[in-house]
Design a protein around this motif. Sequence first.
Motif, PDB file in Angstrom:
ATOM      1  N   GLN A 193       0.824  -1.206   0.000  1.00 41.62           N
ATOM      2  CA  GLN A 193       0.000   0.000   0.000  1.00 41.62           C
ATOM      3  C   GLN A 193       0.856   1.253   0.000  1.00 41.62           C
ATOM      4  N   GLN A 194       1.918   1.226   0.841  1.00 39.94           N
ATOM      5  CA  GLN A 194       2.706   2.441   0.924  1.00 39.94           C
ATOM      6  C   GLN A 194       3.497   2.656  -0.366  1.00 39.94           C
ATOM      7  N   ARG A 195       3.866   1.564  -1.035  1.00 36.75           N
ATOM      8  CA  ARG A 195       4.559   1.755  -2.304  1.00 36.75           C
ATOM      9  C   ARG A 195       3.611   2.330  -3.347  1.00 36.75           C
ATOM     10  N   VAL A 196       2.362   1.889  -3.308  1.00 36.51           N
ATOM     11  CA  VAL A 196       1.362   2.487  -4.192  1.00 36.51           C
ATOM     12  C   VAL A 196       1.208   3.971  -3.869  1.00 36.51           C
ATOM     13  N   ALA A 197       1.230   4.273  -2.550  1.00 33.28           N
ATOM     14  CA  ALA A 197       1.087   5.672  -2.155  1.00 33.28           C
ATOM     15  C   ALA A 197       2.253   6.505  -2.691  1.00 33.28           C
ATOM     16  N   VAL A 198       3.449   5.912  -2.702  1.00 40.28           N
ATOM     17  CA  VAL A 198       4.614   6.632  -3.249  1.00 40.28           C
ATOM     18  C   VAL A 198       4.393   6.890  -4.738  1.00 40.28           C
ATOM     19  N   VAL A 199       3.903   5.872  -5.443  1.00 43.78           N
ATOM     20  CA  VAL A 199       3.656   6.043  -6.872  1.00 43.78           C
ATOM     21  C   VAL A 199       2.614   7.150  -7.068  1.00 43.78           C
ATOM     22  N   ARG A 200       1.550   7.143  -6.238  1.00 47.91           N
ATOM     23  CA  ARG A 200       0.530   8.178  -6.343  1.00 47.91           C
ATOM     24  C   ARG A 200       1.159   9.560  -6.198  1.00 47.91           C
ATOM     25  N   ALA A 201       2.127   9.654  -5.243  1.00 47.55           N
ATOM     26  CA  ALA A 201       2.711  10.959  -4.974  1.00 47.55           C
ATOM     27  C   ALA A 201       3.588  11.460  -6.117  1.00 47.55           C
ATOM     28  N   ILE A 202       4.238  10.548  -6.815  1.00 47.94           N
ATOM     29  CA  ILE A 202       5.205  11.009  -7.831  1.00 47.94           C
ATOM     30  C   ILE A 202       4.656  10.969  -9.251  1.00 47.94           C
ATOM     31  N   LEU A 203       3.464  10.383  -9.397  1.00 52.71           N
ATOM     32  CA  LEU A 203       2.925  10.096 -10.718  1.00 52.71           C
ATOM     33  C   LEU A 203       2.848  11.333 -11.604  1.00 52.71           C
ATOM     34  N   THR A 204       2.436  12.452 -11.034  1.00 53.98           N
ATOM     35  CA  THR A 204       2.237  13.655 -11.849  1.00 53.98           C
ATOM     36  C   THR A 204       3.471  14.550 -11.826  1.00 53.98           C
ATOM     37  N   GLU A 205       4.594  13.967 -11.406  1.00 50.66           N
ATOM     38  CA  GLU A 205       5.871  14.672 -11.409  1.00 50.66           C
ATOM     39  C   GLU A 205       5.822  16.008 -10.683  1.00 50.66           C
ATOM     40  N   PRO A 206       5.541  15.957  -9.382  1.00 48.46           N
ATOM     41  CA  PRO A 206       5.504  17.204  -8.609  1.00 48.46           C
ATOM     42  C   PRO A 206       6.923  17.709  -8.368  1.00 48.46           C
ATOM     43  N   GLU A 207       6.990  18.978  -7.995  1.00 51.24           N
ATOM     44  CA  GLU A 207       8.295  19.574  -7.693  1.00 51.24           C
ATOM     45  C   GLU A 207       8.912  18.918  -6.469  1.00 51.24           C
ATOM     46  N   VAL A 208       8.047  18.640  -5.492  1.00 49.49           N
ATOM     47  CA  VAL A 208       8.577  18.088  -4.248  1.00 49.49           C
ATOM     48  C   VAL A 208       7.557  17.095  -3.684  1.00 49.49           C
ATOM     49  N   VAL A 209       8.112  15.995  -3.102  1.00 52.50           N
ATOM     50  CA  VAL A 209       7.248  15.020  -2.448  1.00 52.50           C
ATOM     51  C   VAL A 209       7.515  15.084  -0.956  1.00 52.50           C
ATOM     52  N   LEU A 210       6.447  15.270  -0.188  1.00 52.95           N
ATOM     53  CA  LEU A 210       6.565  15.381   1.262  1.00 52.95           C
ATOM     54  C   LEU A 210       6.016  14.104   1.877  1.00 52.95           C
ATOM     55  N   ALA A 211       6.796  13.519   2.773  1.00 51.60           N
ATOM     56  CA  ALA A 211       6.365  12.262   3.380  1.00 51.60           C
ATOM     57  C   ALA A 211       6.555  12.357   4.884  1.00 51.60           C
ATOM     58  N   ASP A 212       5.442  12.221   5.623  1.00 53.34           N
ATOM     59  CA  ASP A 212       5.501  12.331   7.080  1.00 53.34           C
ATOM     60  C   ASP A 212       5.579  10.933   7.678  1.00 53.34           C
ATOM     61  N   GLU A 213       6.764  10.588   8.143  1.00 55.26           N
ATOM     62  CA  GLU A 213       7.016   9.274   8.741  1.00 55.26           C
ATOM     63  C   GLU A 213       6.442   8.155   7.879  1.00 55.26           C
ATOM     64  N   PRO A 214       6.907   8.047   6.658  1.00 57.53           N
ATOM     65  CA  PRO A 214       6.305   7.081   5.730  1.00 57.53           C
ATOM     66  C   PRO A 214       6.529   5.636   6.149  1.00 57.53           C
ATOM     67  N   THR A 215       7.540   5.381   6.959  1.00 59.30           N
ATOM     68  CA  THR A 215       7.836   3.993   7.317  1.00 59.30           C
ATOM     69  C   THR A 215       7.329   3.645   8.711  1.00 59.30           C
ATOM     70  N   ALA A 216       6.708   4.579   9.377  1.00 56.30           N
ATOM     71  CA  ALA A 216       6.356   4.356  10.785  1.00 56.30           C
ATOM     72  C   ALA A 216       5.400   3.192  10.941  1.00 56.30           C
ATOM     73  N   ASN A 217       4.565   2.945   9.936  1.00 56.46           N
ATOM     74  CA  ASN A 217       3.606   1.849  10.050  1.00 56.46           C
ATOM     75  C   ASN A 217       4.095   0.573   9.371  1.00 56.46           C
ATOM     76  N   LEU A 218       5.372   0.542   9.029  1.00 54.46           N
ATOM     77  CA  LEU A 218       5.901  -0.633   8.329  1.00 54.46           C
ATOM     78  C   LEU A 218       6.959  -1.315   9.195  1.00 54.46           C
ATOM     79  N   ASP A 219       7.116  -2.635   8.948  1.00 57.08           N
ATOM     80  CA  ASP A 219       8.207  -3.317   9.649  1.00 57.08           C
ATOM     81  C   ASP A 219       9.534  -2.940   8.998  1.00 57.08           C
TER      82      ASP A 219
END
Lengths: 411, 251, 235
Positions: free
Chosen positions: C148-174
């Motif tokens: 899911q989080q990898r999909v979320a990363v793809v969602r964030a970068i898909l439209t080629e934004p200037e900057v991607v902001l991620a708030d503790e993206p790994t906190a819910n992952l092992d």
Amino acid sequence: MLFLTMAWRNVWRNRRRSALTVSVIALSLTFNILMRGIGDGFHEQMVDNSVRANIGHLQVHRKGYHDDPGLNRTLPDPARVARAIRALPALRGYSLRVLGDGLASTDENSAGIAIVGIDPAQERTVTTISHAVTEGTYLGDDAPRPVLIGERLAATLKARLGDKIVLLVQAADGSMGAQLFHVSGIFRSGAPDLDRGVAYIRRQDAQDLFALGDRVTEAVVLLDASAAVPAAQAALRAALPVEGAGACEVLSWNQVEPFLEQFIVLDDAFFYIIVAILFIVISIGILNTILMSVFERVREFGVMMALGTRPRQVVRLVVLEAAVLAAVGIAVGGTLGSLLTIYFAENGIDLSSFAAGAASIGITTTMVYSRLTVANVVLSNLAVFLLVVLVALYPAVHAARLRPVDAIRHV
Amino acid sequence: MKLGITAAAGLLLAAALRVAAAPPDALAIARRSDEALKGKTQHARVSMTVRTPDWERTLDMESWYANPDRMFIRITAPAKEAGTATLRIGQNMWNYLPQVERVIKIPPSLMLQPWMGSDFSNDDLVKESSLVTDYTHAIEGEETMGGDRCYRLVATPKPDAPVVWGKLVLWIRVSDDLPRKEEYYGENGDLRKVLTFDDIGPAGHRPYPMRWTMRSIAKPGHETVLVFHAIEFDRPIPDRIFTQQNLKRVF
Amino acid sequence: MSLVTIQHLTKIYSNHVSVRAIDDVSLALERGAFAALAGPSGSGKTTLLNLVGGLDRPDRGTIVIGDAEITAMPAGALADFRLAHVGFIFQAFNLFPVLTVLENLEFVPALQGRPAADRRRRARELLAAVDLAEVGDKRPNELSGGQQQRVAVVRAILTEPEVVLADEPTANLDTANGARLLDLMERLNRERGVTFLFSTHDPQVMARARRLIRLRDGRVEGDEQRTPAGEPARP
Ligand SMILES: Nc1ncnc2c1ncn2[C@@H]1O[C@H](COP(=O)(O)OP(=O)(O)O)[C@@H](O)[C@H]1O
Ligand SMILES: [Mg+2]
């Protein structure tokens, strides 16, 4: 398109709740269409009863007669009026009548009544009075001066078939006219005014009694359908003089009997009050479900807005969801309501328990047949749809006002 | 206490003044006026002319009256109505129609209908005596009417009286209590009919208005004029006149 | 020239007590950065990311992204700016549960008004690039957290934004999935030049950042360029 997909799937996220909402929408729409259909049928029947019992679709008199009827205002040039009427395309029938007040008496009692002089064969093409004869004949026997009276008048006068009745009138020349008639028939129309207060005699006898020569007071016209009234009224007005010495007035059934239309307006107002109350109740229910579904998804709305969804688009999504609910409800309720209305249009509803009240307003049958109109279906569907969408606006705006930062943190 | 005595004295004085300026006894005037118009009995030849915008016709008739509440009228001309007769005893009223040789009893529901197509209603014939008993009376001043000094008498129906009018206003000649004019008001206070009494002349040994005109306010152009050609008062009238047999008598 | 320029940024929360969540922070983030915001819980990481992402308003100071001063934008314009120029990855993934993976990926381009065929093609492409081609028609709840989080990363970068902001993206992952996510982000940064600013308090994640900005009590406590483990230093 993606929003529509989202809306559609969001609606079915909580199947039970949505099914309940759809049912409420469907049932209230069913109720709305059916009640409107019954009302439409009932009103048309009522108008039809009055039209067929006595007043016809159109009446032609000398100008001013309706406001102040009297024998001094007889119909100008009846032959010309009859010609104009016969030229109407939607004509079913017409009758030239003599109408006047008088006193009916027997040895037992007297009663003030309206005396209607008719040509029996001609009158049969307009009104149903010939079908309402319960005893004797419809002015049909060979004896001189027959009179057909309603059963309540017969009871008042204690008159039976074959009895003699004196009709006493003030004739057109001011003299007192009195004639002996014999009861050739008794009718029951169900309309109290007719059954209690009208005596039908032959037109010629009426002209003698009222010293009218060959004059008549009114022409009554029956058309194929009440929808044909405006055109026929306009046609007669064009064909007959409406100003000057021989001016005529051409009145439609609702001008002759404004009470009927007033009743219908009143009845409709009552219906719309009930519908309004119903709508308020279901609005509260629908508001509740949509609000709940919004509250459950605060975080989703936050994410949507963080990703760049504009508040307006959030409103659109929530309203779209309500519209989906409404559309499903309308599909079900519209179908059910229409089917029920069609069923009762065929089979009728027995309102005999209300008959006592109905009789006093001129209802002569206890069976009411509903009627399904395009306007009913379209307006009912539209009203329910708009109601749901309108109700959804509040939760929608609430969702759109969420601040993404707070919403995303929301658990 | 002192004030009480002054007030009491004032009241006494006011009462004394009222006695001194006592208005004429309205009830007595109404009763005398009624009597002056009717006598104990009456036997008259009358013609009645009814005028409307569309036609005018005159009926000749003979009438008998016995105080308080019996009346018989027979129409003698024109031919179409000749023999038509009306009998009234108390509240009951019958018409005889020679064309159909039938007696018709007029039901109470038709009391407001015109009598013989005139501007007099059946009720006007039946209710005449009730001016005295069914109303309360007040004299509201004096006015000159047709050159005569008249009391203006207002008659208001008693609460339970079977009266169709809201009010009657009568002008009664001060000199001999004969009425000169009566106004009939409906229950909502609008003027409905006006009856005027004219041509006061000697009838036997008493003065009497020989011409009565009833004018309808509701129907402009409608009026009925009664003209008395001969009238006799207070001669005994045999009871057989006021019978249903007499209605049907061929005369 | 730097991509994000933050000057004298201050954010004060004042409920019962007034908290300076961000206290006079000035920073510049260069294009192509792979920067971590580190600091203990309550140090102001989330607050700073929200401010930079235009989700929240500062009390003082300015933020310029590219040549746009977002702190001066009205709300509507800010929403449009986020849509066009900022990608977000959330701690709790926050994919839309009613949409399939592909539809989730299409959400932002759909908002941007991109043609349906284009966005669908691009979503498939990128999904394949992150080895998730086979989950495109699944719903998020059918995926593991890491997926899911990898999909979320793809969602964030898909439209080629200037900057991607991620708030503790790994906190819910092992740990393993966290490492995989960092691999993906690193790869996107390297291969596509996506600028990342992510917060964390996980030392293993900090170790992967090329720039480490340390926050404490709303202030920048340290800011170091570093050569992450297992990666050659750049010239
Ligand atoms: N909505 C808020 N209202 C009040 N105080 C807040 C709010 N959000 C964060 N804070 C406070 O601001 C400070 C910074 O919080 P935050 O940015 O969430 O830190 P981090 O993400 O580093 O844990 C903390 O003291 C926190 O309690
Ligand atoms: Mg945080």
